[in-house]
Every structure is written in C-alpha cells, then in structure tokens.
Scaffold this motif. Structure first.
Motif, PDB file in Angstrom:
ATOM      1  N   THR A 123     -37.215   8.810   4.530  1.00 17.80           N
ATOM      2  CA  THR A 123     -38.429   9.325   5.145  1.00 17.80           C
ATOM      3  C   THR A 123     -39.432   8.197   5.269  1.00 17.80           C
ATOM      4  O   THR A 123     -39.420   7.245   4.488  1.00 17.80           O
ATOM      5  CB  THR A 123     -39.050  10.454   4.299  1.00 17.80           C
ATOM      6  OG1 THR A 123     -39.343   9.943   2.999  1.00 17.80           O
ATOM      7  CG2 THR A 123     -38.115  11.641   4.186  1.00 17.80           C
ATOM      8  N   GLY A 124     -40.304   8.283   6.244  1.00 20.26           N
ATOM      9  CA  GLY A 124     -41.338   7.268   6.427  1.00 20.26           C
ATOM     10  C   GLY A 124     -40.774   5.997   7.043  1.00 20.26           C
ATOM     11  O   GLY A 124     -39.651   5.952   7.541  1.00 20.26           O
ATOM     12  N   THR A 125     -41.544   4.947   6.993  1.00 18.66           N
ATOM     13  CA  THR A 125     -41.122   3.674   7.589  1.00 18.66           C
ATOM     14  C   THR A 125     -40.379   2.833   6.561  1.00 18.66           C
ATOM     15  O   THR A 125     -40.794   2.731   5.417  1.00 18.66           O
ATOM     16  CB  THR A 125     -42.338   2.886   8.110  1.00 18.66           C
ATOM     17  OG1 THR A 125     -43.230   2.680   7.019  1.00 18.66           O
ATOM     18  CG2 THR A 125     -43.034   3.620   9.236  1.00 18.66           C
ATOM     19  N   THR A 126     -39.287   2.293   6.983  1.00 14.77           N
ATOM     20  CA  THR A 126     -38.513   1.377   6.147  1.00 14.77           C
ATOM     21  C   THR A 126     -38.108   0.204   7.016  1.00 14.77           C
ATOM     22  O   THR A 126     -38.301   0.207   8.225  1.00 14.77           O
ATOM     23  CB  THR A 126     -37.242   2.057   5.588  1.00 14.77           C
ATOM     24  OG1 THR A 126     -36.400   2.406   6.696  1.00 14.77           O
ATOM     25  CG2 THR A 126     -37.564   3.297   4.782  1.00 14.77           C
ATOM     26  N   ASN A 127     -37.520  -0.786   6.381  1.00 13.75           N
ATOM     27  CA  ASN A 127     -37.038  -1.953   7.134  1.00 13.75           C
ATOM     28  C   ASN A 127     -35.553  -1.817   7.441  1.00 13.75           C
ATOM     29  O   ASN A 127     -34.826  -2.795   7.462  1.00 13.75           O
ATOM     30  CB  ASN A 127     -37.348  -3.247   6.374  1.00 13.75           C
ATOM     31  CG  ASN A 127     -36.756  -3.246   4.980  1.00 13.75           C
ATOM     32  OD1 ASN A 127     -36.117  -2.280   4.566  1.00 13.75           O
ATOM     33  ND2 ASN A 127     -36.969  -4.316   4.243  1.00 13.75           N
ATOM     34  N   LEU A 128     -35.111  -0.591   7.691  1.00 10.47           N
ATOM     35  CA  LEU A 128     -33.697  -0.327   7.948  1.00 10.47           C
ATOM     36  C   LEU A 128     -33.211  -1.028   9.217  1.00 10.47           C
ATOM     37  O   LEU A 128     -32.107  -1.563   9.241  1.00 10.47           O
ATOM     38  CB  LEU A 128     -33.440   1.180   8.050  1.00 10.47           C
ATOM     39  CG  LEU A 128     -31.991   1.607   8.251  1.00 10.47           C
ATOM     40  CD1 LEU A 128     -31.141   1.159   7.063  1.00 10.47           C
ATOM     41  CD2 LEU A 128     -31.888   3.104   8.422  1.00 10.47           C
ATOM     42  N   THR A 129     -34.024  -1.054  10.254  1.00  9.53           N
ATOM     43  CA  THR A 129     -33.613  -1.686  11.512  1.00  9.53           C
ATOM     44  C   THR A 129     -33.302  -3.158  11.308  1.00  9.53           C
ATOM     45  O   THR A 129     -32.258  -3.657  11.755  1.00  9.53           O
ATOM     46  CB  THR A 129     -34.719  -1.529  12.581  1.00  9.53           C
ATOM     47  OG1 THR A 129     -35.001  -0.142  12.729  1.00  9.53           O
ATOM     48  CG2 THR A 129     -34.273  -2.085  13.915  1.00  9.53           C
TER      49      THR A 129
END
Length: 182
Positions: A123-129
């Motif tokens: 959930t929320g913003t992560t640095n997954l990209t």
C-alpha cells in the motif's frame, strides 16, 4: 593420637565440601544457564514465480524455506504456533504459520515452510518500480518464537528467539540470493 584423627577427618570433610561447591558451581554455570533459541532460515528457494512488466510493476512467488530452531540448552524448547512474515520496504507481503513443535536438547529442529508473497499487498508509495527495473527485489523476514525451556522436568523458563533475515529476489534468474540471518 585421638586429636590427630579428628583433624584428618575434618580436613577430608572440608575438601569434600569444597569439591561439592565447585561441582555445583560448574553445573549451575553450564547446564542451568538457559538461553533463547536461535531462529533462522537455512535455505530459501522461489517457485511459482511471476513478475509484471516495467509499466505494470508487480511480482509474486512461493518461497520454500527450511526454518531452523537451534536449541543450545540442556533441556528441550517447546513453542506454540508462531508466524513468519516476509516484508518488502517495511510492509508485509506474505506470512505463514510455524506449527507448534519441540526442539530437543542441544539440537536443531528443521521445518519446511512455504510462504506465498505478492506485491499486490503493498500500500502507498514504494520504490517497487525501480527495484523491478534493476531486476532485484530486496526482502526481509521476521519472526519471534516464544516458548518454554524445560530442564529435567523441574526447571521451566520462558524464552524467545527472534529471526531477522535479508535476501534478494533476482527477477531474471527467479532465484533467492544473498540470504543473511542474524
């Protein structure tokens, strides 16, 4: 002559008492020194691996683990059901139960556990990209086993062991790398 025999007897009794104190002290410092167990992943492999595209970053996999509980005590360590969680960027992306078991004295109890992980749980913003574009997703795992150490069916002490492991999920090879537990 009678007084010399009494002194000899007292000397033997004193030596015996000192010897017993030494034996009891060594016993108390080694056998009765109760420690918490060491909890670790010995191995982790990925199966049923799926990853999204850079435009739609996501991943899912089943982590097949060998969960080890090392008991260094002279009595067995019995623990109830516990939970192991896998985290990405501080958020839980998968968890499973560790069944209640007993680790025998001075031995390691190994259990095979499968944990399904999915980035859909983020959930929320992560640095997954950026992690998916780099081809490596860094994961951590956490677990706390609370149980009881029992020595000679007389001494029972509550102890716990904590696990904290880091690992990398290589998206190109679909393998778990750099497993480090503390």
């Amino acid at each position: 002559m009678k007084g010399g025999g009494n002194k000899k007897c007292l000397a033997y009794v004193a030596i015996f008492i000192v010897f017993q104190i030494i034996v009891i002290t060594i016993f108390a410092l080694t056998v009765l020194k109760i420690k918490g167990p060491k909890v670790r992943f010995q191995t982790v492999t990925a199966s049923n691996f799926n990853s999204g595209s850079p435009s739609s970053p996501s991943f899912s996999a089943d982590l097949v683990t060998k969960f080890a509980v090392k008991n260094t005590n002279f009595g067995h360590f019995k623990y109830p059901n516990s939970t192991v969680s896998i985290l990405y960027d501080g958020q839980v992306i998968g968890s499973t139960d560790v069944p209640s078991q007993k680790a025998k004295a001075r031995s390691t109890r190994r259990t095979d556990i499968t944990i399904s992980i999915s980035s859909d749980k983020l959930t929320g913003t992560t640095n997954l990209t950026s992690a998916i574009n780099a081809g490596v997703v860094n994961l951590t795992s956490e677990s706390t086993l609370k149980g009881k150490v029992e020595i000679m069916k007389i001494i029972k002490k509550n102890k716990s062991g904590k696990m904290s492991c880091t690992m990398s999920l290589n998206l190109s090879t679909k393998a778990v790398e750099n497993l480090m537990c503390k």
